[in-house]
Design a protein around this motif. Structure first.
Motif, PDB file in Angstrom:
ATOM      1  N   LEU A   1       0.823  -1.213   0.000  1.00  0.00           N
ATOM      2  CA  LEU A   1       0.000   0.000   0.000  1.00  0.00           C
ATOM      3  C   LEU A   1       0.855   1.259   0.000  1.00  0.00           C
ATOM      4  O   LEU A   1       0.595   2.206  -0.742  1.00  0.00           O
ATOM      5  CB  LEU A   1      -0.847   0.014   1.270  1.00  0.00           C
ATOM      6  CG  LEU A   1      -2.221  -0.574   1.137  1.00  0.00           C
ATOM      7  CD1 LEU A   1      -2.855  -0.749   2.495  1.00  0.00           C
ATOM      8  CD2 LEU A   1      -3.037   0.364   0.298  1.00  0.00           C
ATOM      9  N   PHE A   2       1.890   1.257   0.860  1.00  0.00           N
ATOM     10  CA  PHE A   2       2.730   2.438   0.949  1.00  0.00           C
ATOM     11  C   PHE A   2       3.474   2.659  -0.359  1.00  0.00           C
ATOM     12  O   PHE A   2       3.715   3.791  -0.763  1.00  0.00           O
ATOM     13  CB  PHE A   2       3.710   2.327   2.124  1.00  0.00           C
ATOM     14  CG  PHE A   2       3.023   2.029   3.430  1.00  0.00           C
ATOM     15  CD1 PHE A   2       1.774   2.565   3.700  1.00  0.00           C
ATOM     16  CD2 PHE A   2       3.604   1.202   4.379  1.00  0.00           C
ATOM     17  CE1 PHE A   2       1.115   2.287   4.885  1.00  0.00           C
ATOM     18  CE2 PHE A   2       2.951   0.926   5.567  1.00  0.00           C
ATOM     19  CZ  PHE A   2       1.710   1.465   5.817  1.00  0.00           C
TER      20      PHE A   2
ATOM     21  N   VAL B   1       2.212   1.878  -3.268  1.00  0.00           N
ATOM     22  CA  VAL B   1       1.224   2.494  -4.168  1.00  0.00           C
ATOM     23  C   VAL B   1       1.251   4.005  -3.981  1.00  0.00           C
ATOM     24  O   VAL B   1       1.290   4.773  -4.944  1.00  0.00           O
ATOM     25  CB  VAL B   1      -0.190   1.950  -3.885  1.00  0.00           C
ATOM     26  CG1 VAL B   1      -1.224   2.740  -4.688  1.00  0.00           C
ATOM     27  CG2 VAL B   1      -0.289   0.483  -4.235  1.00  0.00           C
ATOM     28  N   PHE B   2       1.267   4.446  -2.713  1.00  0.00           N
ATOM     29  CA  PHE B   2       1.356   5.882  -2.447  1.00  0.00           C
ATOM     30  C   PHE B   2       2.652   6.441  -3.025  1.00  0.00           C
ATOM     31  O   PHE B   2       2.681   7.561  -3.534  1.00  0.00           O
ATOM     32  CB  PHE B   2       1.290   6.158  -0.943  1.00  0.00           C
ATOM     33  CG  PHE B   2      -0.105   6.388  -0.444  1.00  0.00           C
ATOM     34  CD1 PHE B   2      -0.773   7.567  -0.746  1.00  0.00           C
ATOM     35  CD2 PHE B   2      -0.746   5.440   0.314  1.00  0.00           C
ATOM     36  CE1 PHE B   2      -2.054   7.784  -0.294  1.00  0.00           C
ATOM     37  CE2 PHE B   2      -2.034   5.644   0.769  1.00  0.00           C
ATOM     38  CZ  PHE B   2      -2.696   6.815   0.470  1.00  0.00           C
TER      39      PHE B   2
ATOM     40  N   VAL C   1       1.996  16.228  -0.175  1.00  0.00           N
ATOM     41  CA  VAL C   1       0.778  15.808   0.519  1.00  0.00           C
ATOM     42  C   VAL C   1       0.723  14.284   0.625  1.00  0.00           C
ATOM     43  O   VAL C   1       0.448  13.724   1.687  1.00  0.00           O
ATOM     44  CB  VAL C   1      -0.474  16.351  -0.201  1.00  0.00           C
ATOM     45  CG1 VAL C   1      -1.726  15.900   0.511  1.00  0.00           C
ATOM     46  CG2 VAL C   1      -0.427  17.861  -0.256  1.00  0.00           C
ATOM     47  N   ALA C   2       1.073  13.621  -0.483  1.00  0.00           N
ATOM     48  CA  ALA C   2       1.048  12.165  -0.468  1.00  0.00           C
ATOM     49  C   ALA C   2       2.097  11.610   0.497  1.00  0.00           C
ATOM     50  O   ALA C   2       1.891  10.580   1.135  1.00  0.00           O
ATOM     51  CB  ALA C   2       1.274  11.620  -1.873  1.00  0.00           C
TER      52      ALA C   2
ATOM     53  N   PHE D   1       0.552  11.656   3.809  1.00  0.00           N
ATOM     54  CA  PHE D   1      -0.398  10.538   3.918  1.00  0.00           C
ATOM     55  C   PHE D   1       0.339   9.254   4.283  1.00  0.00           C
ATOM     56  O   PHE D   1      -0.071   8.504   5.175  1.00  0.00           O
ATOM     57  CB  PHE D   1      -1.126  10.323   2.592  1.00  0.00           C
ATOM     58  CG  PHE D   1      -2.150  11.373   2.283  1.00  0.00           C
ATOM     59  CD1 PHE D   1      -2.717  12.145   3.290  1.00  0.00           C
ATOM     60  CD2 PHE D   1      -2.570  11.582   0.977  1.00  0.00           C
ATOM     61  CE1 PHE D   1      -3.666  13.109   3.009  1.00  0.00           C
ATOM     62  CE2 PHE D   1      -3.518  12.551   0.681  1.00  0.00           C
ATOM     63  CZ  PHE D   1      -4.071  13.315   1.695  1.00  0.00           C
TER      64      PHE D   1
ATOM     65  N   ILE E   1       1.532   9.107   7.934  1.00  0.00           N
ATOM     66  CA  ILE E   1       0.433   8.859   8.877  1.00  0.00           C
ATOM     67  C   ILE E   1      -0.056   7.422   8.752  1.00  0.00           C
ATOM     68  O   ILE E   1      -0.309   6.743   9.749  1.00  0.00           O
ATOM     69  CB  ILE E   1      -0.714   9.860   8.637  1.00  0.00           C
ATOM     70  CG1 ILE E   1      -0.205  11.280   8.871  1.00  0.00           C
ATOM     71  CG2 ILE E   1      -1.875   9.562   9.558  1.00  0.00           C
ATOM     72  CD1 ILE E   1      -1.185  12.350   8.486  1.00  0.00           C
ATOM     73  N   ALA E   2      -0.164   6.935   7.495  1.00  0.00           N
ATOM     74  CA  ALA E   2      -0.651   5.573   7.295  1.00  0.00           C
ATOM     75  C   ALA E   2       0.293   4.566   7.947  1.00  0.00           C
ATOM     76  O   ALA E   2      -0.149   3.569   8.522  1.00  0.00           O
ATOM     77  CB  ALA E   2      -0.797   5.287   5.806  1.00  0.00           C
TER      78      ALA E   2
ATOM     79  N   VAL F   1      -0.410   4.543  11.625  1.00  0.00           N
ATOM     80  CA  VAL F   1      -1.657   3.829  11.914  1.00  0.00           C
ATOM     81  C   VAL F   1      -1.438   2.319  11.824  1.00  0.00           C
ATOM     82  O   VAL F   1      -1.874   1.553  12.697  1.00  0.00           O
ATOM     83  CB  VAL F   1      -2.761   4.291  10.926  1.00  0.00           C
ATOM     84  CG1 VAL F   1      -3.959   3.361  11.000  1.00  0.00           C
ATOM     85  CG2 VAL F   1      -3.181   5.711  11.236  1.00  0.00           C
TER      86      VAL F   1
ATOM     87  N   ALA G   1       0.373   1.094  14.852  1.00  0.00           N
ATOM     88  CA  ALA G   1      -0.488   0.998  16.031  1.00  0.00           C
ATOM     89  C   ALA G   1      -1.339  -0.261  15.977  1.00  0.00           C
ATOM     90  O   ALA G   1      -1.461  -0.990  16.972  1.00  0.00           O
ATOM     91  CB  ALA G   1      -1.377   2.240  16.120  1.00  0.00           C
ATOM     92  N   GLY G   2      -1.903  -0.529  14.787  1.00  0.00           N
ATOM     93  CA  GLY G   2      -2.724  -1.734  14.644  1.00  0.00           C
ATOM     94  C   GLY G   2      -1.907  -2.989  14.892  1.00  0.00           C
ATOM     95  O   GLY G   2      -2.339  -3.903  15.603  1.00  0.00           O
TER      96      GLY G   2
END
Lengths: 115, 494
Positions: free
Chosen positions: A44-45, A47-48, A65-66, A69, A72-73, A76, A79-80
């Motif tokens: 995913l990262f 992809v960003f 900006v990306a 994102f 932060i992702a 997150v 943390a999960g």
């Protein structure tokens, strides 16, 4: 920035997402599922990463900006993952094994449902 | 900057999110012994803020906006309260308030007893969930919504495993893994959208969006991710175990509110951010999953031996109704009746289900178990919780006058207007099945029994008032004049 490198990264990201998704759905052990989630997250990262290379405009080497994102992702996802590992360790400490299979109902099931 | 952003009341939106967050360090500093008191003060404050926001939005007849730090979108973060937001904010405040008050007896710490960790942890998680839900309802860009949704999951999962028993931990871990899968899919969709349009702000996306394969793929990924968190059939399998393992106050939050957070997000994605991207076929598919949830959930609820599991499967079934709004809205011209029905179902189900969960908690605490077969004659000793259970059940079945009736009636009306008769069959048979499983509990509980019923503890008077109040509210939503229900559409494109 050559389009071939971006395409290569895109393909890699797709492969990582596919691998992670497959692992998350098929692996029975929770730790393997957590690892698979992190592989999926890596994809995913990436992809960003592809997106932010494409968005490079106005003198920036990459879209800021990306980048925000992605950072932060990652936090997150961390943390999960940390919560999942913590619950898994607690489960191991309580029962001595780690499995997602529900336990067979003990006699007197339903007692102390609210305690 | 539009004139709307200059409204001084806009700061209330910041307070709605940060109020609960500010309480968390207070809990840590002052310790668990004061947790209940801090929580209650915050509950009262937040309720006031939510009422003020709702009053402002209704008075202005337009959405209330606040630009964080003066950075306008697409760079900055915009908080926006529209009709849907205020309705969900108010429901959240009521249900969280009730759960918090109820939990004072479960997680209270009388003087003289050594301090335990549970109350502090419970209140911290409650406040986290509240802040996260408010953020989900107020955020107006998809990335902030993703972060809010994650915060919601990270608050709800430990609440499931709070008791620390093995089955609770297993349920919490399953819930977390499902949720992580859901958020990964959602984030993938977000990345694709950002790559295509260069913005994640909902209003800007709605202007720029084109119907093309990438957008449709992104929409599909986001929808499936959110369905996992909403526990729509067949992705519901984490919910019953999590619901049964959680303490009563926590299961009221999870069944009533947490799953609604991601439901509201699906509406935001489908209607607000990507209008016209979803094909009628996709809407029919979502409705079909909802219909399957209603039938399968209700039949499984009929077969449960334990009250908590019955309530959990009833949640699975009631979530199905929420998704009937999608095909119904796409068939009628504006879809106003269908959306109002869907949102009203979310509200009345939240109130009714919270009442049921807490009532079941009171019953289990008093008689020491929640096996339905052994509940013979408890109506004699626990009349109030049982009455509340029945009242809430009326709303779930959709009998007039109740919030559930209004919701289902609006959905039925939309089905007739849009000439989609098959949904009528589903709505009606779902109501019948709901009546069936509620009757199983009530007939057992009201049966004549000569057996003496030893109560483990006296019934908590405050808890009784709470469950009764929630049940009456879920009925009372049905008495609100229909015209005023359209406040849910303030500031929205519908």
């Amino acid at each position: 920035m050559t389009p071939t490198i971006t395409t290569l990264y895109g393909l890699l990201a797709a492969a990582l997402v596919g691998l992670g998704l497959y692992g998350l759905l098929t692996q029975p052990h929770p730790l393997r599922k957590i690892l698979a989630f992190n592989v999926l997250g890596g994809g995913l990262f990436l992809v960003f990463g592809v997106v932010l290379r494409q968005g490079a405009t106005a003198g920036f080497p990459a879209d800021p900006v990306a980048q925000a994102f992605v950072i932060i992702a990652i936090v997150v996802a961390l943390a999960g993952t940390a919560l999942a590992v913590a619950i898994m360790l607690r489960l191991f400490a309580e029962t001595g094994r780690v499995t997602l299979r529900p336990e067979p109902p003990a006699p007197g099931d339903g007692k102390d449902a609210d305690s | 900057m539009s004139p709307a952003t200059a409204a001084p009341e806009g700061f209330l939106l910041v307070l709605a999110i940060f109020g609960p967050v500010l309480g968390i360090p207070l809990l840590l500093i002052l310790g668990g012994r004061h947790a209940g008191r801090i929580g209650l003060v915050l509950l009262a404050l937040e309720l006031g803020i939510v009422v003020a926001i709702a009053a402002t939005v209704i008075r202005r007849g337009d959405a209330l906006e606040y630009v964080l730090g003066g950075w306008a979108p697409p760079l900055g973060v915009l908080l926006r309260a529209d009709g849907l937001s205020i309705v969900m904010l108010a429901t959240t405040a009521v249900v969280i308030g009730a759960a918090g008050l109820y939990a004072r007896s479960d997680f209270g710490m009388p003087r003289g007893i050594p301090e335990t960790r549970a109350p502090q942890v419970f209140w911290t998680l409650l406040l986290t969930i509240w802040a996260a839900l408010n953020a989900v309802f107020l955020a107006s860009d998809l990335f902030t919504l993703f972060v809010a949704l994650e915060l919601l999951t990270l608050g709800a999962v430990p609440l499931v495993g709070l008791s620390g028993r093995p089955e609770a931990l297993t349920a919490a871990l399953r819930y977390l893994l499902f949720s992580l899968l859901g958020s990964a899919l959602f984030l993938l969709g977000v990345a694709l959208l950002y790559g295509s349009y260069g913005t994640l702000d909902i209003a800007l996306l709605a202007e720029r969006v084109r119907v093309e394969p990438t957008t449709q793929l992104a929409a599909a990924l986001m929808t499936v991710g959110l369905l996992t968190k909403t526990a729509l059939f067949p992705l519901h399998i984490w919910l019953p175990a999590a619901h049964a393992a959680a303490p009563a106050a926590a299961s009221a939050l999870i069944s009533g509110l947490v799953v609604k957070g991601s439901f509201v997000l699906i509406i935001r994605v489908w209607v607000d951010a990507l209008p016209g991207v979803a094909t009628p076929m996709a809407a029919q598919l979502l409705g079909a999953l909802g219909a399957a949830a209603i039938l399968v959930g209700s039949v499984l609820a009929l077969r449960q031996a334990r009250l908590k599991m019955l309530i959990a499967y009833s949640t699975v079934a009631q979530i199905g109704y929420l998704f009937l709004a999608f095909p119904l809205a796409s068939a009628t011209q504006l879809g106003t009746a269908a959306w109002t029905g869907g949102i009203l179902q979310a509200v009345s189900h939240a109130l009714a289900k919270a009442s049921m969960c807490l009532a079941a908690g009171l019953i289990a605490k008093s008689i020491g178990h929640d096996r339905i077969l052994d509940m013979e004659g408890i109506g004699r000793v626990l009349p109030v919780p049982l009455f509340a259970f029945g009242l809430a059940g009326l709303s779930l079945m959709g009998l007039p006058p109740s919030g559930g009736f209004m919701a289902k009636w609006l959905l039925l009306r939309a089905a007739i207007e849009g000439a989609q008769w098959w949904w009528i069959l589903i709505i009606v048979s779902g109501g019948l099945l709901t009546g069936g499983y509620l009757f199983r509990v009530l007939s057992r509980a009201l049966a004549r029994s000569d057996r003496a019923l030893p109560l483990r503890s006296t019934v908590d008077r405050r808890g009784e008032l709470l469950v009764l109040g929630l049940a009456l509210l879920s009925i009372g939503v049905g008495l609100v004049p229909l015209a005023s229900l359209y406040i849910v559409h303030i500031g929205r494109a519908l």
